[in-house]
Motif scaffolding. Structure first.
Motif, mmCIF file in Angstrom:
data_model
loop_
_atom_site.group_PDB
_atom_site.id
_atom_site.type_symbol
_atom_site.label_atom_id
_atom_site.label_comp_id
_atom_site.label_asym_id
_atom_site.label_seq_id
_atom_site.Cartn_x
_atom_site.Cartn_y
_atom_site.Cartn_z
ATOM 1 N N ALA A 204 13.170 -9.437 -25.593
ATOM 2 C CA ALA A 204 11.724 -9.414 -25.825
ATOM 3 C C ALA A 204 11.379 -10.130 -27.124
ATOM 4 N N ILE A 205 12.209 -9.938 -28.140
ATOM 5 C CA ILE A 205 11.990 -10.641 -29.414
ATOM 6 C C ILE A 205 12.155 -12.146 -29.222
ATOM 7 N N VAL A 206 13.226 -12.519 -28.515
ATOM 8 C CA VAL A 206 13.491 -13.949 -28.295
ATOM 9 C C VAL A 206 12.358 -14.590 -27.505
ATOM 10 N N LEU A 207 11.987 -13.963 -26.383
ATOM 11 C CA LEU A 207 10.938 -14.533 -25.543
ATOM 12 C C LEU A 207 9.587 -14.556 -26.261
ATOM 13 N N GLY A 208 9.306 -13.511 -27.020
ATOM 14 C CA GLY A 208 8.039 -13.473 -27.761
ATOM 15 C C GLY A 208 7.947 -14.579 -28.794
ATOM 16 N N ASN A 209 9.030 -14.765 -29.544
ATOM 17 C CA ASN A 209 9.033 -15.843 -30.551
ATOM 18 C C ASN A 209 8.922 -17.211 -29.905
ATOM 19 N N LEU A 210 9.646 -17.402 -28.787
ATOM 20 C CA LEU A 210 9.577 -18.685 -28.084
ATOM 21 C C LEU A 210 8.174 -18.938 -27.554
ATOM 22 N N GLU A 211 7.518 -17.894 -27.077
ATOM 23 C CA GLU A 211 6.160 -18.025 -26.566
ATOM 24 C C GLU A 211 5.201 -18.424 -27.667
ATOM 25 N N LEU A 212 5.306 -17.768 -28.833
ATOM 26 C CA LEU A 212 4.440 -18.106 -29.967
ATOM 27 C C LEU A 212 4.734 -19.506 -30.486
ATOM 28 N N ILE A 226 12.365 -25.557 -25.853
ATOM 29 C CA ILE A 226 11.853 -24.182 -25.802
ATOM 30 C C ILE A 226 11.922 -23.643 -24.373
ATOM 31 N N ARG A 227 11.535 -24.480 -23.398
ATOM 32 C CA ARG A 227 11.574 -24.037 -22.006
ATOM 33 C C ARG A 227 13.011 -23.689 -21.579
ATOM 34 N N ARG A 228 13.968 -24.471 -22.038
ATOM 35 C CA ARG A 228 15.369 -24.178 -21.722
ATOM 36 C C ARG A 228 15.795 -22.834 -22.332
ATOM 37 N N ALA A 229 15.361 -22.613 -23.573
ATOM 38 C CA ALA A 229 15.703 -21.342 -24.218
ATOM 39 C C ALA A 229 15.057 -20.165 -23.483
ATOM 40 N N VAL A 230 13.792 -20.370 -23.037
ATOM 41 C CA VAL A 230 13.123 -19.320 -22.271
ATOM 42 C C VAL A 230 13.874 -19.058 -20.970
ATOM 43 N N LEU A 446 10.663 -6.354 -33.521
ATOM 44 C CA LEU A 446 10.024 -6.410 -32.212
ATOM 45 C C LEU A 446 8.554 -6.037 -32.317
ATOM 46 N N CYS A 447 8.248 -5.052 -33.126
ATOM 47 C CA CYS A 447 6.859 -4.618 -33.300
ATOM 48 C C CYS A 447 5.999 -5.770 -33.810
ATOM 49 N N GLU A 448 6.521 -6.562 -34.758
ATOM 50 C CA GLU A 448 5.777 -7.692 -35.301
ATOM 51 C C GLU A 448 5.461 -8.717 -34.219
ATOM 52 N N ILE A 449 6.459 -8.991 -33.355
ATOM 53 C CA ILE A 449 6.247 -9.956 -32.279
ATOM 54 C C ILE A 449 5.196 -9.438 -31.295
ATOM 55 N N VAL A 450 5.274 -8.147 -30.934
ATOM 56 C CA VAL A 450 4.327 -7.562 -29.983
ATOM 57 C C VAL A 450 2.905 -7.606 -30.537
ATOM 58 N N LEU A 451 2.757 -7.301 -31.819
ATOM 59 C CA LEU A 451 1.428 -7.322 -32.441
ATOM 60 C C LEU A 451 0.820 -8.717 -32.351
ATOM 61 N N ARG A 452 1.627 -9.720 -32.656
ATOM 62 C CA ARG A 452 1.125 -11.098 -32.625
ATOM 63 C C ARG A 452 0.782 -11.528 -31.201
ATOM 64 N N ARG A 453 1.586 -11.099 -30.216
ATOM 65 C CA ARG A 453 1.320 -11.486 -28.829
ATOM 66 C C ARG A 453 0.034 -10.836 -28.321
ATOM 67 N N ILE A 454 -0.178 -9.564 -28.639
ATOM 68 C CA ILE A 454 -1.378 -8.863 -28.179
ATOM 69 C C ILE A 454 -2.623 -9.386 -28.908
ATOM 70 N N LEU A 534 5.548 -1.146 -18.309
ATOM 71 C CA LEU A 534 5.828 -2.582 -18.366
ATOM 72 C C LEU A 534 7.287 -2.756 -18.787
ATOM 73 N N HIS A 535 8.084 -3.371 -17.922
ATOM 74 C CA HIS A 535 9.514 -3.481 -18.193
ATOM 75 C C HIS A 535 9.837 -4.713 -19.037
ATOM 76 N N LYS A 536 10.652 -4.506 -20.044
ATOM 77 C CA LYS A 536 11.105 -5.600 -20.900
ATOM 78 C C LYS A 536 12.231 -6.369 -20.217
ATOM 79 N N PRO A 537 12.385 -7.622 -20.577
ATOM 80 C CA PRO A 537 11.437 -8.487 -21.313
ATOM 81 C C PRO A 537 10.310 -8.928 -20.387
#
Length: 556
Positions: A204-212, A226-230, A446-454, A534-537
C-alpha cells in the motif's frame, strides 16, 4: 467254638497264611474303585470285581468265562490281541497305568469311554494269568477338554482384546496425526495472515507513493518506469491473495475473465516449477469465450493438476494445457452432471502412470489419496467443489499406464454481460462536500501516504494512531463524517472495536475499514457482514469508490 474257627485252627501254618492272603486280596478287589479283571491264557475273564461292574455295567456272572473282547470296542480287538501277545512274550512282568496309548472301553449299554489300563502277568503252577486294572478317565478327559476350551477362549479373548487395543492405539495415533496436521495448517494460516497483512501494508505504501509520483511526472520514460513498478507491486498483491487462498482464508471472488490470459501466466510459472524432465505445451483456443470465476481459485486448480501430473511422471513426460469452446447438448453424458449450454473447457493432460478403475471411481472423494504420507486427498475434491460452485463441472479420463486428462468446464458469460463489463465506467468519484475523514492507522509512513491520497480526492483529513486517540478526537470534532481505520491497530482496541463504538455513540458517522487480511481481529466474515472493508493494497479508484459509496450509504 464255631466250626470255622475249629477248621482254621486245624490248618497248618502255610495253609493259614495262604488263606489270609486270599482274604486280603478279596477285600482289595471288593473295595477298589478301578476295574480289576483277571484273564487266563485264552484271555477269558476269570475275575471281575465290584469296580469293574460299576464301570462296565455288567454283573460278575454275566462276564465270567467270556472273552475280554466283550469289554473292548470292535475296532480295537485285533490291536488289543496283538498288544497282549506282545506283552506275554516280552518277559516284562508288568506295565504301569499310563505307559500305553489311550484305550477305550465298551460298556454293556454299548457306550464307549476313555480309559487307562495297567497289566501284569502271573505264572503259578505253570499256568499264566493276566491281571488288568482299568481306570475310567471320562471325567478327567471332560475336565481337560473344558480346561482346553477355557484356555482357548481365554487366548481368543486376549487376542481379541489385544487387537482392539492395537486398533484403538492406531485410531489414537491417526487422530493425533490429524490433530497435528490441523494445528500445523492452522498455524500456517495464522502465519500467512500475518505475513499478508504486513506485506499488504508495504505494498500500500509502494502503490500510494507511485500513484502520487505518477501525478507529478510528465516524461513518458519516467511514467513507463512507474507503470512497471505499479505492475510489480500488483503482482505482489496477487501473490499474497494466492497465499490466502491456499490457507483457505479468502472467500471466492468471481470476476469476468479470459482463461487464455490466465493460462499464459500459469505456464510461465509452471515452466520453472515442473523441472527440465517435464515438457509443458499450451494449446489455447482462438476467440475463447469469457467466463466468470475466481481467478485465484482457477489458477490454484490448474497448478494443482499440473503438480499432480508431475508426480505421476517421476521419470519425466509431457504435460499439455488446452482451452476450448464447448457446447454441451442435452444428449451428452456430461449433461447429467451440469446444465446444457456453452462452456469453456480447460484440459490438463499428462503421459504419466494413470489411474486404475478403482482409483478413478474415488478420485473426487475428500481425503482419498494414493500419495501415502505426501498427499492430503483434498486437491481434486477442492477442484470439484470450485467447479460446481462456479456453475461448471470437472471430469477425469484415465487409464493405467496411459496417462490422465482432467477437464474443467466453466460456464460461458453471455455477450451482453461481457459487453457491459467491457464498457465499465472508469470515472474516479471525488468528494462532493469536502467531507472530513478521520484516518486511523498505527503505521506512520502508511498513514502519511493515505492522508495524501484521500486529500487528493477532495476530502479534509485528520489522523489518529490508535482507537483510543480516534475516540477522543471524535468526541471533540463534530465535523467528522467518516472514520477510515485499519482493522489491526497494535495491542489496543482494533478497528473493528472502534467501528462498534462509533455505531453505538456516533451513529451519524460512517465507518470504512481496511486490512491486508480478511480474518483479522473478530473474524473476516463477521467484519464484512457488519462494515464495508477495503482490502489492501488498493488503487486510487478503489479508494475513491469505497469512500464515496460508504458516505452515501444508509446507516449500518
Amino acid at each position: 467254638m464255631s466250626e470255622e474257627v475249629r477248621e482254621e485252627r486245624g490248618k497248618g501254618p502255610v495253609e493259614a497264611q495262604s488263606s489270609q492272603a486270599e482274604s486280603t486280596m478279596a477285600a482289595i478287589l471288593a473295595i477298589a474303585a478301578d476295574a480289576i479283571i483277571a484273564l487266563d491264557e485264552q484271555r477269558r475273564i476269570t475275575q471281575f470285581n465290584y469296580g469293574a461292574e460299576q464301570i462296565f455295567g455288567y454283573a460278575k456272572d454275566e462276564v465270567i468265562g467270556r472273552s475280554v473282547n466283550v469289554l473292548i470296542p470292535d475296532r480295537f480287538h485285533s490291536r488289543h490281541d496283538e498288544h497282549v501277545a506282545s506283552f506275554a512274550s516280552s518277559g516284562v512282568a508288568a506295565r504301569r497305568m499310563g505307559e500305553r496309548r489311550e484305550i477305550f472301553g465298551l460298556r454293556k449299554d454299548g457306550s464307549e469311554f476313555p480309559a487307562e489300563a495297567s497289566i501284569t502277568q502271573l505264572g503259578e503252577t505253570g499256568e499264566r494269568i493276566f491281571m488288568v486294572v482299568v481306570r475310567d478317565v471320562t471325567d478327567r478327559k471332560r475336565y481337560e477338554a473344558l480346561l482346553s476350551q477355557s484356555n482357548a477362549e481365554l487366548e481368543a479373548r486376549v487376542m481379541e482384546r489385544t487387537a482392539a487395543l492395537e486398533e484403538e492405539s492406531q485410531r489414537r495415533e491417526e487422530a493425533r496425526a490429524a490433530l497435528i496436521q490441523a494445528q500445523r495448517m492452522e498455524a500456517f494460516g495464522q502465519l500467512t495472515g500475518g505475513i499478508a497483512h504486513d506485506f499488504n501494508n508495504l505494498l500500500a505504501i509502494v502503490l500510494g507513493n507511485l500513484e502520487l509520483l505518477e501525478a507529478r511526472v510528465s516524461e513518458e520514460e519516467a511514467s513507463d518506469l512507474i507503470r512497471r513498478a505499479v505492475g510489480a507491486a500488483q503482482m505482489g498483491a496477487r501473490l499474497t491473495n494466492r497465499l490466502l487462498t491456499f490457507a483457505r482464508r479468502r472467500p471466492l471472488a468471481p470476476t469476468l475473465l479470459n482463461a487464455n490470459d490466465l493460462m499464459l501466466g500459469i505456464a510461465e510459472l509452471l515452466k520453472r516449477a515442473l523441472g527440465e524432465r517435464t515438457t509443458l505445451t499450451t494449446v489455447l483456443a482462438r476467440a475463447l469465450w469469457q467466463t466468470r470465476a475466481d481467478p485465484s481459485e482457477l489458477e490454484n486448480a490448474v497448478i494443482n493438476l499440473a503438480i499432480n501430473a508431475r508426480d505421476a511422471m517421476p521419470k519425466g513426460g509431457k504435460l499439455l494445457i488446452e482451452t476450448e469452446n464447448v457446447t454441451i447438448g442435452t444428449a451428452d453424458p456430461i449433461a447429467q452432471e451440469c446444465a446444457a449450454g456453452d462452456y469453456i473447457a480447460i484440459r490438463v493432460t499428462d503421459t504419466g502412470s494413470g489411474m486404475s478403475p478403482q482409483t478413478l471411481k474415488r478420485a473426487f472423494e475428500p481425503f482419498f489419496t494414493t500419495k501415502e504420507g505426501r498427499g492430503t486427498g483434498l486437491g481434486l475434491s477442492t477442484i470439484y467443489g470450485f467447479a460446481r460452485q462456479s456453475g461448471g463441472h470437472v471430469t477425469i479420463e484415465s487409464q493405467l499406464g496411459h496417462g490422465t486428462t482432467v477437464t474443467l468446464y466453466l460456464p460461458r458469460v453471455d455477450a451482453s454481460e461481457a459487453a457491459a463489463s467491457g464498457n465499465s465506467d472508469d470515472t474516479v468519484p471525488l468528494s462532493e462536500n469536502c467531507e472530513t475523514v478521520l484516518v486511523v492507522e498505527d503505521n506512520a509512513e502508511l498513514c502519511e501516504i493515505v492522508l495524501r491520497r484521500i486529500e487528493a480526492l477532495g476530502y479534509v483529513v485528520l489522523s489518529a494512531p490508535n482507537a483510543s486517540a480516534a475516540i477522543a478526537m471524535l468526541e471533540k470534532e463534530p465535523d467528522i463524517a467518516l472514520v477510515f481505520s485499519d482493522i489491526v491497530l497494535g495491542s489496543g482496541p482494533s478497528g473493528y472495536d472502534l467501528g462498534l463504538w462509533v455505531r453505538a455513540h456516533k451513529p451519524e458517522v460512517k465507518v470504512l475499514l481496511t486490512t491486508g487480511y480478511a480474518s483479522d481481529a473478530a473474524g473476516g466474515e463477521k467484519i464484512e457482514d457488519e462494515f464495508e472493508v477495503l482490502h489492501k493494497p488498493y488503487s486510487r479508484k478503489d479508494l475513491a469508490v469505497a469512500l464515496h459509496s460508504t458516505l452515501n450509504a444508509g446507516d449500518g
